[in-house]
Design an enzyme around this catalytic site. Structure first.
Site, PDB file in Angstrom:
ATOM      1  N   HIS A   1      -5.649   6.764  -2.553  1.00  9.17           N
ATOM      2  CA  HIS A   1      -6.523   5.786  -1.910  1.00  9.17           C
ATOM      3  C   HIS A   1      -7.633   5.372  -2.866  1.00  9.17           C
ATOM      4  CE1 HIS A   1      -4.986   6.957   2.281  1.00  9.17           C
ATOM      5  NE2 HIS A   1      -4.372   5.896   1.823  1.00  9.17           N
TER       6      HIS A   1
ATOM      7  N   HIS B   1       1.636   4.300  -3.023  1.00  5.99           N
ATOM      8  CA  HIS B   1       1.610   5.777  -2.982  1.00  5.99           C
ATOM      9  C   HIS B   1       2.838   6.365  -3.678  1.00  5.99           C
ATOM     10  CE1 HIS B   1      -1.960   6.068  -0.648  1.00  5.99           C
ATOM     11  NE2 HIS B   1      -1.448   5.690   0.506  1.00  5.99           N
TER      12      HIS B   1
ATOM     13  N   CYS C   1      -9.276  -3.809  -2.868  1.00  9.54           N
ATOM     14  CA  CYS C   1      -8.018  -3.311  -3.439  1.00  9.54           C
ATOM     15  C   CYS C   1      -7.071  -2.994  -2.289  1.00  9.54           C
ATOM     16  CB  CYS C   1      -8.289  -2.045  -4.254  1.00  9.54           C
ATOM     17  SG  CYS C   1      -6.796  -1.320  -4.954  1.00  9.54           S
TER      18      CYS C   1
ATOM     19  N   CYS D   1      -6.384   0.316 -10.372  1.00  5.55           N
ATOM     20  CA  CYS D   1      -5.056   0.622  -9.804  1.00  5.55           C
ATOM     21  C   CYS D   1      -3.960  -0.137 -10.554  1.00  5.55           C
ATOM     22  CB  CYS D   1      -5.021   0.299  -8.314  1.00  5.55           C
ATOM     23  SG  CYS D   1      -6.000   1.461  -7.323  1.00  5.55           S
TER      24      CYS D   1
ATOM     25  N   HIS E   1       0.830  -1.209   0.000  1.00  6.71           N
ATOM     26  CA  HIS E   1       0.000   0.000   0.000  1.00  6.71           C
ATOM     27  C   HIS E   1       0.868   1.264   0.000  1.00  6.71           C
ATOM     28  CE1 HIS E   1      -3.640   2.370   1.300  1.00  6.71           C
ATOM     29  NE2 HIS E   1      -2.684   3.145   1.788  1.00  6.71           N
ATOM     30  N   GLU E   2       1.815   1.347   0.926  1.00  8.93           N
ATOM     31  CA  GLU E   2       2.632   2.563   1.029  1.00  8.93           C
ATOM     32  C   GLU E   2       3.515   2.734  -0.209  1.00  8.93           C
ATOM     33  OE1 GLU E   2       1.898   4.792   3.080  1.00  8.93           O
ATOM     34  OE2 GLU E   2       0.728   3.624   4.512  1.00  8.93           O
TER      35      GLU E   2
ATOM     36  N   CYS F   1      -6.793  -3.577  -7.450  1.00  9.88           N
ATOM     37  CA  CYS F   1      -7.955  -3.719  -8.329  1.00  9.88           C
ATOM     38  C   CYS F   1      -7.520  -3.427  -9.773  1.00  9.88           C
ATOM     39  CB  CYS F   1      -9.080  -2.775  -7.890  1.00  9.88           C
ATOM     40  SG  CYS F   1      -8.729  -1.035  -8.248  1.00  9.88           S
TER      41      CYS F   1
END
Ligand SMILES: [Zn+2]
Ligand SMILES: [Zn+2]
Length: 175
Positions: free
Chosen positions: A141, A135, A147, A169, A131-132, A166
């Site tokens: 987000h 970014h 996702c 993304c 996740h990080e 997803c």
């Protein structure tokens, strides 16, 4: 490009090497490999003795200033992180940029008085790292709960979301 994992504090080598191989798979072919890099000191200025937590933005900035290469850097620490507006954060990252930070503190079942589980810890650490780092690759987000880029502010949310991106993304990531 490679992802370099730097440690700030006590993180087992098993976690680091398993995380590195998972991230190498998840971010292939955007990155060539994921390697374990330097161990850094915790900046004393980031510590709040009243909250007994460390400011994630201060740590992130310190890591940024040390980086000279063109790689992505994932900093991983075992101390509890916060930003002034929140009780805690699992991690923080430049958006977009090169540096991401996660804490394993609240990813360990022991934090919630549950029995220790290496598999759960690794799964959560892989999700938060993915996740990080997402970014840093310019992903914001995601409103799709299925996702890894969906926002989580509790461990229940972290456990609920998948380790995968997803379709939207995935397309953004590879563009
Ligand atoms: Zn996020
Ligand atoms: Zn998404």
């Amino acid at each position: 490009m490679i992802i370099e994992i730097v440690t700030i504090g006590e993180i087992s080598h098993r976690v680091l090497s398993d995380l590195a191989s998972k991230l190498a798979g998840i971010y292939s072919p955007l990155i060539e490999s994921c390697v374990i890099g330097a161990a850094l000191e915790l900046p004393p200025a980031a510590y709040d003795p009243n909250r007994k937590q460390y400011r994630s933005d201060i740590i992130l900035e310190r890591v940024m200033h040390r980086i000279t290469c063109e790689n992505k850097v994932l900093a991983i620490t075992d101390v509890d992180l916060y930003v002034p507006t929140l009780n805690f954060v699992f991690g923080q990252a430049q958006y977009p940029g090169r540096v991401a930070l996660i804490s394993t503190c609240r990813l360990d079942p022991k934090f919630y008085d549950k029995p220790s589980s290496y598999e759960i810890l690794l799964e959560r650490a892989t999700k938060e790292s993915t996740h990080e780092l997402g970014h840093t690759f310019g992903l914001g987000h995601c409103h799709n709960p299925d996702c890894v880029m969906s926002f989580s502010d509790s461990i229940v949310e972290t456990d609920r979301k998948p380790l995968t991106f997803c379709d939207v993304c995935t397309r953004k990531l590879h563009n």
